[in-house]
Enzyme design. Sequence first.
Site, PDB file in Angstrom:
ATOM      1  N   LYS A  57     -11.861   3.589  -4.081  1.00  0.00           N
ATOM      2  CA  LYS A  57     -12.311   4.584  -3.108  1.00  0.00           C
ATOM      3  C   LYS A  57     -13.370   4.014  -2.171  1.00  0.00           C
ATOM      4  O   LYS A  57     -13.433   4.374  -0.991  1.00  0.00           O
ATOM      5  CB  LYS A  57     -12.826   5.827  -3.826  1.00  0.00           C
ATOM      6  CG  LYS A  57     -11.710   6.626  -4.516  1.00  0.00           C
ATOM      7  CD  LYS A  57     -10.632   7.053  -3.531  1.00  0.00           C
ATOM      8  CE  LYS A  57      -9.558   7.918  -4.162  1.00  0.00           C
ATOM      9  NZ  LYS A  57      -8.531   8.374  -3.206  1.00  0.00           N
ATOM     10  N   TYR A 108     -11.116   3.092 -10.095  1.00  0.00           N
ATOM     11  CA  TYR A 108     -11.041   4.227  -9.173  1.00  0.00           C
ATOM     12  C   TYR A 108     -12.188   4.164  -8.174  1.00  0.00           C
ATOM     13  O   TYR A 108     -11.987   4.278  -6.957  1.00  0.00           O
ATOM     14  CB  TYR A 108     -11.081   5.542  -9.947  1.00  0.00           C
ATOM     15  CG  TYR A 108     -11.079   6.771  -9.066  1.00  0.00           C
ATOM     16  CD1 TYR A 108      -9.888   7.241  -8.530  1.00  0.00           C
ATOM     17  CD2 TYR A 108     -12.256   7.441  -8.764  1.00  0.00           C
ATOM     18  CE1 TYR A 108      -9.874   8.369  -7.711  1.00  0.00           C
ATOM     19  CE2 TYR A 108     -12.261   8.552  -7.953  1.00  0.00           C
ATOM     20  CZ  TYR A 108     -11.063   9.019  -7.424  1.00  0.00           C
ATOM     21  OH  TYR A 108     -11.058  10.121  -6.606  1.00  0.00           O
TER      22      TYR A 108
END
Length: 293
Positions: free
Chosen positions: A179, A175
């Site tokens: 990002k 994640y």
Amino acid sequence: MTCPAPVHIPTKDLFRLDGRTIFVSGGAGALGTTVGKAILESGGDVLFSDMSLPNVDTWREIEKTSTANRTKAFYYQLNATEADHFPKSFDTIRNMLRFPLRGLVACAGISGECDACDYPVDVFRKIVDVNLMGTFLIARAVAKEMHTANVTGSMVLVASMSGWVANKGINTAPYNASKSAIHQLTRSLAAEWGHPQNTFPGRTPGDANPNPDEERKPYPPIRVNSLSPGHIETPITDAAKQRGLQEHWEKQNMLGRISQPEEYRAPTLFLLAEGSSFMTGADLRVDGGHCAW
């Protein structure tokens, strides 16, 4: 191709989005529905898109908002990672709309917690596929619509403070990496779509350039910025509450609490509208000071 600075727009209209449609991916989620309603309240039509259907009660509220503001809300079910479906889907979408697509809020994203040494490869790939590839495919499709309509536009790619720092005490490597990649994707697309002079003439032949001699056409500028939220209280954080993580998160920022989806309405409107007319390739971090300690 450049466009004049919007110096004659009254201050009260700098957040207005009249006469344009904004595409909101992840439009069935808490952030997507919240910022979508704000766009409707600011004069823009909204095309909500997601893999899942929106909650009936939530959609009823969205329709009330659009009726009260004389705007239109549309919904289209779409998997952002299925590139082969995009041409047909956007043919359908184009015929649904009153106004051209002139904005995007890319909210769609997933996460998953696991120690890196144990992280299942297929889950890691899925997170990167949804968060990075899905964002790119949506942004590209919306940009093509803007090019076809020969209009300016603005995109907001939802990244995260987790693209700037590793989340303390919770192991979410894919994640965080995805990002951080959104920040670089933002800068890259902003450079490419801002002005023709930003790209050297010609193309190097290769698998990615089967037609290297094809001349590029100039298009009106598309601004691309990212928005990096801090921790947000949504239904997804319920499990974190049960583990006591929210208390830790609240101590990790300068305001001593986590954020609400409504607190991203104004930042999103700012990035979409003419109030941010000279802003592109930037990240707007709204994290309660989490990254500023």
